[in-house]
Each structure stands twice: as structure tokens, then as C-alpha cells.
Design an enzyme around this catalytic site. Structure first.
Site, short mmCIF file in Angstrom:
data_model
loop_
_atom_site.label_atom_id
_atom_site.label_comp_id
_atom_site.label_asym_id
_atom_site.label_seq_id
_atom_site.Cartn_x
_atom_site.Cartn_y
_atom_site.Cartn_z
CE LYS A 37 -27.95 -1.27 55.89
NZ LYS A 37 -28.29 -2.06 57.09
CG ASP A 54 -14.28 8.94 53.90
OD1 ASP A 54 -15.09 8.03 53.71
OD2 ASP A 54 -14.58 10.14 53.76
#
Lengths: 229, 229
Positions: A196, A151
Site C-alpha cells: 500500500k 489521479d
């Protein structure tokens, strides 16, 4: 999730929230300059130091850049709260004691890592050494710790395109990572669609013979006119 | 990844690896009995205590069971190494100092949680309070910390069916989780196919009005005749 914004904001290097007078600062034992955790320390293994040196060499022509990494910055916390967070959640007094998850461990016991960015290739490399407090099954790194460093690396790669938050992480665990070993995490932006950002990620052994983990991540750029909650 | 095996093995409650004589033990300040981290401590908020009490009530008729949670057990480490790990990786001396990732923090600063299991429904509920050292973006829980508690809860749900390791985690982050708040994580086994176990997961606010995160997880039961690496 969302750590990417914090990372980017941290790199801005804003001054501390409270600015005591010069005299106070001169006689205070408190460090005004924040420690950069993306530099070697005594807990780093030979493998991690060798890789670090190799990437520092790649930085010399400007194609790669080492990213500094800090634990916390009260001023940045305040700035972010003002911009994105509903005042109901901005409990500043308590939150000023909060620490960035991956930098909250004692030296060598948690996440030891440094990231390098290649702007032309939209690529991020993270050199990661796991500490003894990241154990999952005995002798191996916890799946959650692997998800965390993925992450962090994919997020930092994404925010080079704008402040963004994680929307999806899809992780395939292929081979367990021995605790205290060093792995290399490679990320790259594969596609952008409006707000995105799609990022791919691979976690490999130092000799590149073992593919430990593969992942894809989706990040959404934050709208500066909208609060998070 | 793999933390599930460790969790299950920990519940076996094997004795410590080194067994000093009775006299030594009587005069030693070292605790022989391991601390159970799945019980209330002073850092638990009112929300967490209330939920804990509600679930403890559900345990009275035997339909639900609270799971104990430990930090480390040297004997279990040795057992697991012998059974699943290649001797090349079994660096026992160093690894005996390793700690389970989610229990390696000081009280209240990291993962405060307790899990309850319903065998008939193949369902696991985790009550989770995030500490100040789990911060991602300022004021919110790190995406990696959320992935970690999802891995822990889905993994513990899966290993009720047999010792298993995480093969895939697919996480949709929908709403950020405010730091220091309490959330409820619901997991359930949705399908089994041979050695594959499919688990679904939802992370919700205490009032169930906010769906913070959704996830699916795939676990593979370990083959006792095969080593991990």
C-alpha cells in the site's frame, strides 16, 4: 485507476510494435519518434511557461526531473496485455487505436500539463492548465477533470515505488477552478505499508493564495504473478 | 464539481444568446435546436441499446424519466455567470466556446451515456459506455474518467433537490473496467442535512456480477445570494 502503470511503461520508450523496413520508414510520413506532450506548445499561457521555466531551472542540479509524457505506444500496450491482462480482454486490433485519456484532446482544449519529480522527497509537482473542453459549471473546470489530473499526478508519484493501481481517491473540492487558468498540484507519498502507498495532494493557485482542492489517494502495487481480471 | 448546476440549467432549454432574424435562421445551416446526447447513436453497442430500451419501458408508467443531455448553451452560460460568478471571471467571449467536458468528444470516442431518474426513490441510473479515448492503463478505463461519470451521475441526482456543487467525492476502485464495455451506475440520495446532500453510488457490470467501483459524494446546495469566487 491503473493509469499509473501505463505512465511508467510509457517512459520505458519501447520501439513501435510493427517494425517496417528502413526504406519504408525513410519515405513514410508517419512519425516514428513519439511526441513528448510535457513540453511547451503555443496554447500554453504566460503563467504556465513561467512556472515551467522555474522548474526546469530546479532540474539543473539533478534534484528535480521533468517527466516526458506520451499519447500511446502500441508495443507497450502489447507488453502490458501479456503481463497483466486476461487474454479474453486483449482485443488487440481495436485497442491499438485507444488513446491515453488526458492526452486525447486537441492542443490546448483539454489537459495541458507537465510533471516534475523530486526523488529524495518522494514528491511530484504537476503544472496544469485546463482547456475549454474541460468545462463543468459554466466558466469552471469540471470536478471529474480535477479528479483526473489528481489521479494522474498522485499515480505517477506512487509508481516511482513500483507499478501500482489506484484503490481509493478521496477529494475535497474547496474552491472552484476558473476554466483556462493554471494551477499547481503538489503530491507526496506520506506512508507505505506493504504493497500500500498513501499519497497526499493539494491543488493551489499559481500565487499559492487559493487552495482549490485537497485529496488523499491510496495505491496498491501490482503483483506481477496475478492478472487484473 | 459544479457540473450539476450546469446540467440542471441546461434542461431549462433557454433560447440561444444571439437571436438572428427569422430570415437569417431559415437560410442558415446552423441548428437552432440543440442535439440531445442522451439518445442512441451508431456507436452504441448492443448492450447499451438493450439497457436503454429496458429503461425506456420503465418510463412508460411515469415512475422513471429519461434526462436529455446537451453540449453547450450560450444563453445558459450568460445566466449562470450573472447569478453566481464574479464579473472578474466572466470572460464571455472566450467562454462561449467552452464545452461540457463529458460531451466534448467525437461520437463514440469518449463518454456515451444516458441517465434515468426515479423521483419517488430519489434514485439516478446512468448507462455508460466508455470510448477508446478514455484509456488509463492499456485496455482499461482511466480512473479519472470513472470519477468523472460518477461526479456527473451523483451530481445530477443531487440537483433534483436544488442547485448544488460537489464538496467531496470518495471513490473505491475495486475492479478495473475494460475499455469499450458498458457499465451501470446506480446513485441514491441517502441523507440530507440542511444544505448538505449525501449520495451513494455503485458502478456494476451489465450482468450485475461485478462491482467495479463504489463511491460516496457530498453536495452543498448553492446560496443564490452568494457568488462562487
Amino acid at each position: 485507476m491503473l493509469r499509473s502503470c501505463a505512465a511508467r511503461l510509457r517512459t520505458l520508450g519501447a520501439p513501435p510494435a510493427r517494425r517496417p523496413g528502413l526504406v519504408w520508414r525513410l519515405f513514410s510520413s508517419e512519425k516514428v519518434i513519439h511526441k513528448d506532450y510535457g513540453l511547451p506548445n503555443p496554447s500554453w499561457s504566460k503563467d504556465l511557461r513561467l512556472l515551467f521555466d522555474q522548474f526546469m531551472k530546479k532540474c539543473e542540479d539533478g534534484s528535480w526531473k521533468r517527466l516526458p509524457s506520451y499519447r500511446q505506444n502500441p508495443q507497450i500496450f502489447k507488453d502490458f496485455q501479456t503481463r497483466f491482462v486476461d487474454p479474453r480482454f486483449a482485443k488487440e486490433e481495436q485497442m491499438s487505436k485507444a488513446q491515453q485519456f488526458t492526452r486525447s484532446f486537441e492542443e490546448g482544449l483539454g489537459f495541458e500539463y507537465v510533471m516534475f519529480y523530486n526523488k529524495a522527497e518522494k514528491r511530484m509537482v504537476c503544472l496544469f492548465q485546463s482547456g475549454l473542453h474541460l468545462q463543468g459549471v459554466p466558466g469552471y473546470v469540471h470536478g471529474g477533470a480535477i479528479a483526473t489530473i489528481i489521479d494522474v499526478t498522485t499515480g505517477t508519484c506512487a509508481i516511482a515505488e513500483g507499478i501500482a493501481m489506484t484503490a481509493n481517491l478521496n477529494i475535497d473540492y474547496k474552491k472552484p477552478i476558473p476554466l483556462c487558468s493554471v494551477v499547481v498540484i503538489n503530491c507526496q507519498i506520506t506512508k507505505t505499508e506493504g504493497r500500500k502507498l498513501f499519497v497526499s495532494c493539494a491543488v493551489q493557485s499559481v500565487d499559492e493564495k487559493t487552495l482549490h482542492t485537497e485529496a488523499t489517494a491510496l495505491f496498491i502495487k501490482l503483483d506481477p504473478d496475478k492478472r487484473l481480471t
